[in-house]
Design an enzyme around this catalytic site. Structure first.
Site, PDB file in Angstrom:
ATOM      1  N   HIS A 190     -76.424  19.922  43.239  1.00 31.78           N
ATOM      2  CA  HIS A 190     -76.097  18.693  43.991  1.00 31.78           C
ATOM      3  C   HIS A 190     -75.280  19.069  45.226  1.00 31.78           C
ATOM      4  O   HIS A 190     -74.314  19.826  45.119  1.00 31.78           O
ATOM      5  CB  HIS A 190     -75.287  17.713  43.137  1.00 31.78           C
ATOM      6  N   HIS A 233     -85.351  10.541  47.709  1.00 30.15           N
ATOM      7  CA  HIS A 233     -84.549  10.302  46.501  1.00 30.15           C
ATOM      8  C   HIS A 233     -84.113   8.837  46.463  1.00 30.15           C
ATOM      9  O   HIS A 233     -83.008   8.525  45.996  1.00 30.15           O
ATOM     10  CB  HIS A 233     -83.341  11.234  46.504  1.00 30.15           C
ATOM     11  N   HIS A 276     -80.286   4.952  45.681  1.00 34.59           N
ATOM     12  CA  HIS A 276     -80.003   5.670  44.443  1.00 34.59           C
ATOM     13  C   HIS A 276     -79.929   4.729  43.244  1.00 34.59           C
ATOM     14  O   HIS A 276     -78.942   4.722  42.490  1.00 34.59           O
ATOM     15  CB  HIS A 276     -78.705   6.474  44.575  1.00 34.59           C
ATOM     16  N   ASP A 319     -79.836  17.463  45.137  1.00 36.16           N
ATOM     17  CA  ASP A 319     -79.947  16.000  45.081  1.00 36.16           C
ATOM     18  C   ASP A 319     -78.764  15.306  45.743  1.00 36.16           C
ATOM     19  O   ASP A 319     -77.662  15.859  45.838  1.00 36.16           O
ATOM     20  CB  ASP A 319     -80.017  15.529  43.629  1.00 36.16           C
ATOM     21  N   ASP A 320     -79.024  14.054  46.163  1.00 44.20           N
ATOM     22  CA  ASP A 320     -78.012  13.048  46.547  1.00 44.20           C
ATOM     23  C   ASP A 320     -77.445  13.189  47.953  1.00 44.20           C
ATOM     24  O   ASP A 320     -76.565  12.428  48.341  1.00 44.20           O
ATOM     25  CB  ASP A 320     -76.834  13.029  45.560  1.00 44.20           C
TER      26      ASP A 320
END
Length: 757
Positions: free
Chosen positions: A264, A163, A167, A112-113
């Site tokens: 991550h 995603h 955010h 993620d991210d």
């Protein structure tokens, strides 16, 4: 006494009912105005483009609006139990919620991210080394900033998902915001790798038990649009940085069970993740696990939950299974995506470059303020010492030249103020083809020592040169036709000419019509920006401009440099630089005060400052060779030219950006810190302005308007300078412009120099 230089007869009045044909000057002014409109528009477009670039950069770097809310503990009664208790892959085939679990002995590595320029490439390198595919849920703003990483990610055989763009917790957002977050991320993917994706993971919702009544409608809506929402069975919690062993332990599923596992690759310091990942992969392979993507897991497993069998067709791995999630971007999506990535690239380069430029300019401006304060104090003390003297007092008569074009509102006050002079003078009024009876008014006053010289309209430089030719004395004082002198002004102004090395003297020009807001702003500018500067330039012996409102010259020096030139719009700056290059010294006399009528409207102010700014650029370019002048005459080139370019061209362009960056920082960075920084800069300016007001014995109450001046007036000056730069680059040319006058400035009461208040 009248001395005509060219035959002049009043024009015949137009016949009744006939339209008067425009004069040559009116036609020229019309053509000039037509040429300037595109340049004004271009200046505004440049400002708009810069603003858009900064907004885009801010949108990419921060959660817009500061929305960092994360919903916790919300009820989930509206969410089907099959979803809450089902597998980590949620889709809506036929409109029915369906979940899919990861097959046994299978790991779906999700990240993620990202992408992050530091950590993501290291993750990709590890995955490639172990021949393991990953599924990366990417933040759109990061994709648009690092498109090359995403391109490498896809080419390596990894899968990507959405995603969101910034955010944010979508459960707090409107449907329009949710749509925008998804679409913008898809555009970023299209621009970066030429694909779109059907995979989605919401921020702050890694496991299905995070679905609640507020977020469930988001998943339903996205499912109807064909998106597959991906959750996790096992969370490494690597963002907590608990240590490599804990990350590996927490990411390991129960023996034999398949799992969607969360790591991550961005969002913070990820060195522990990079260390843990090889260990984890080796451990799981040793247990007999295989690694696949989300699409691969869906192809290998039958769905569970409320609906019929679902999932995308494909095979485990990175081959055909990727076709289920990735689609080639085409048409408008592809081109809009490329445009977005290109715009972000511009913003990524522009904003940091401007930031560095602002730091440099800020240091230069602060240094300039410090230097002005030190040198202004030294100048004031030096020139006001009892024993200070330029030499034997100058008591002989001087010639005062008053160029006038349609000055009927002001000429009487100007001439009557000169008539009260305590120094012997002759007054030469050069009427530059006025059509409003200016010459007749000057003659009708019957003031002693006044001569009116008429000429066909040829512009201010020609009028001044004509006045110099008709001057009877060796010292000439030049002033504007809308300016009023105090009785002692001429006496103070000519005293420095007792020094034979001095060729010209600048007086202290002050705003007379300061009761309006615009007038008060200009009053602050004159006292602080002009006169404080002149004290500094005087001590540095590189005075750049003798103002047209008040200046004294040796007639010999003026003739030596060829008189006033038509080459530039700033004939005062032009001749001042020419005098420096001819070896003459130019000084400032603070006690010689002239009261001038400043523009009374924004339009008039724009016209005046545009002429000043553009004319200064012309004069600097004309005398560019002074940079290589040798000896004392080269001092302006060595000292004055760099200072003028830096502080009258470069910093005025960047200075208003301080306000723009303040707003940018308030919205996207830190409101309080940005506000405090702006107030600190304003405080420094107020200190300098207050000291300048003290030296000029002005009332401090006008400084109350300084904050508003910084917010509005400075932005206008920025646009004027940009307009001037565009005109200079496009080779534009202007005529001597006539501003509308009201004649409201009269002789100040008394001669104490305390101002009119």
């Amino acid at each position: 006494m009248t001395t005509p230089t060219t035959p002049s007869t009043p024009p015949n009045p137009p016949a009744r009912g006939r339209r008067r044909a425009p004069s040559r000057m009116e036609r020229a002014a019309g053509r000039a105005a037509a040429l300037q409109r595109p340049r004004v528009l271009l200046a505004l477009l440049l400002l708009l483009a810069l603003t858009c670039v900064m907004l885009l950069d801010g949108y990419l770097r921060a959660e817009v609006g500061g929305d960092q809310r994360v919903r916790t503990g919300a009820p989930a009664g509206d969410v089907p139990d099959e979803v809450l208790d089902g597998g980590p892959i949620l889709s809506f085939p036929g409109g029915q919620a369906t979940t899919v679990s990861v097959p046994d002995k299978t790991i779906v590595l999700t990240f993620d991210d990202g992408p992050d320029p530091t950590w993501t490439p290291q993750v990709l390198e590890i995955l490639e080394k172990y021949d393991v595919p990953g599924t990366f849920f990417l933040v759109g703003s990061m994709v648009s900033r690092h498109p090359g990483i995403v391109r490498d990610m896809v080419e390596q055989g990894n899968e990507v998902g959405v995603h969101t763009f910034t955010h944010v917790d979508l459960s707090y957002q409107s449907q329009a915001r949710v749509t925008r977050e998804i679409e913008q991320t898809q555009l970023a993917l299209a621009g970066a790798a030429g694909i779109t994706t059907t995979l989605f993971r919401a921020p702050y919702s890694s496991q299905t038990d995070a679905i609640d009544n507020y977020s469930w409608p988001v998943y339903e809506s996205l499912g109807e649009d064909g998106y597959t929402s991906v959750f996790v069975d096992t969370d490494s919690d690597d963002w907590k940085r608990p240590g490599v062993s804990k990350i590996v332990e927490w990411a390991t599923p129960e023996d034999g069970e398949g799992a969607s596992v969360l790591f991550h690759d961005a969002g913070g310091e990820r060195s522990q993740t990079i260390q843990a990942l090889p260990t984890y992969i080796e451990k799981m392979k040793a247990k007999g696990y295989t690694f696949t993507t989300v699409s691969g897991a869906m192809a290998d497993q039958q769905p569970t939950g409320a609906g019929p069998a679902g999932g995308a067709p494909g095979t485990t791995g990175s081959g055909d299974s990727l076709q289920a999630a990735h689609h080639a971007a085409t048409g408008a999506t592809l081109y809009e995506g490329k445009a977005l990535v290109a715009a972000v690239a511009v913003a990524e380069w522009t904003v940091p470059a401007l930031s560095v430029g602002l730091v440099i300019v800020g240091v230069a401006v602060m240094g300039r303020f410090a230097m002005m304060l030190v040198l202004a104090r030294r100048h004031h003390r030096q020139r006001n010492r009892r024993r200070f003297s330029w030499g034997p007092p100058v008591t002989g008569p001087v010639s005062v030249i008053v160029p006038a074009y349609n000055e009927k509102e002001c000429i009487e006050a100007t001439l009557r103020s000169l008539a009260r002079s305590t120094h012997p003078i002759e007054i030469v009024v050069v009427d530059d083809g006025s059509t409003d009876g200016t010459a007749e008014i000057a003659e009708s006053l019957g003031l002693p020592g006044v001569r009116v010289v008429r000429q066909a309209n040829a512009g201010k430089p020609a009028a001044l040169n004509n006045g110099v030719r008709h001057a009877r004395y060796d010292i000439v004082v030049m002033m504007d036709g809308d300016t009023v002198f105090e009785p002692d002004t001429v006496r103070h102004l000519v005293q420095p000419l007792a020094d034979p090395s001095v060729g010209a003297v600048s007086g202290n020009a002050k705003v007379g019509n300061r009761r309006t807001l615009i007038g008060a702003w200009q009053h602050i500018e004159y006292v602080m920006g002009f006169n404080l500067d002149r004290r500094m330039y005087d001590l540095l012996r590189c005075m750049p401009t003798i103002p047209g409102a008040i200046g004294a010259f040796r007639r010999e020096a003026v003739l030596q440099v060829g008189g006033m030139s038509h080459d530039t719009l700033a004939e005062d700056t032009d001749i001042t630089i020419a005098l420096h290059r001819a070896g003459w010294r130019v000084v400032y006399e603070e006690h010689a005060r002239a009261w001038t009528e400043a523009p009374g409207s924004l339009g008039q102010l724009w016209s005046q400052r545009y002429r000043w700014s553009y004319g200064t650029m012309q004069a600097l370019w004309k005398h560019r060779r002074c940079l290589t002048d040798k000896g004392p005459s080269g001092r302006f080139g060595r000292v004055g030219m760099p200072l003028v370019v830096l502080f009258q061209v470069v910093t005025p362009v960047f200075a208003p950006l301080i306000d723009v960056f303040t707003v940018y920082s308030m919205v996207f960075v830190d409101f309080r810190a940005a506000l405090l920084a702006w107030l600190a800069v304003l405080a420094v300016q107020l200190v300098c302005a207050a000291y300048a007001f003290r030296l000029d014995r002005e009332r401090y109450r006008y400084l109350l308007m300084m904050p508003l001046q910084q917010l509005a007036y400075r932005q206008m000056m920025y646009l004027v300078l940009i307009h001037s730069c565009v005109t200079a680059l496009t080779g534009g040319r202007l005529r001597w412009q006539k501003l509308k006058r009201t004649g409201e400035v009269g002789a100040p009461a008394g001669t104490t120099g305390t101002g009119t208040g």
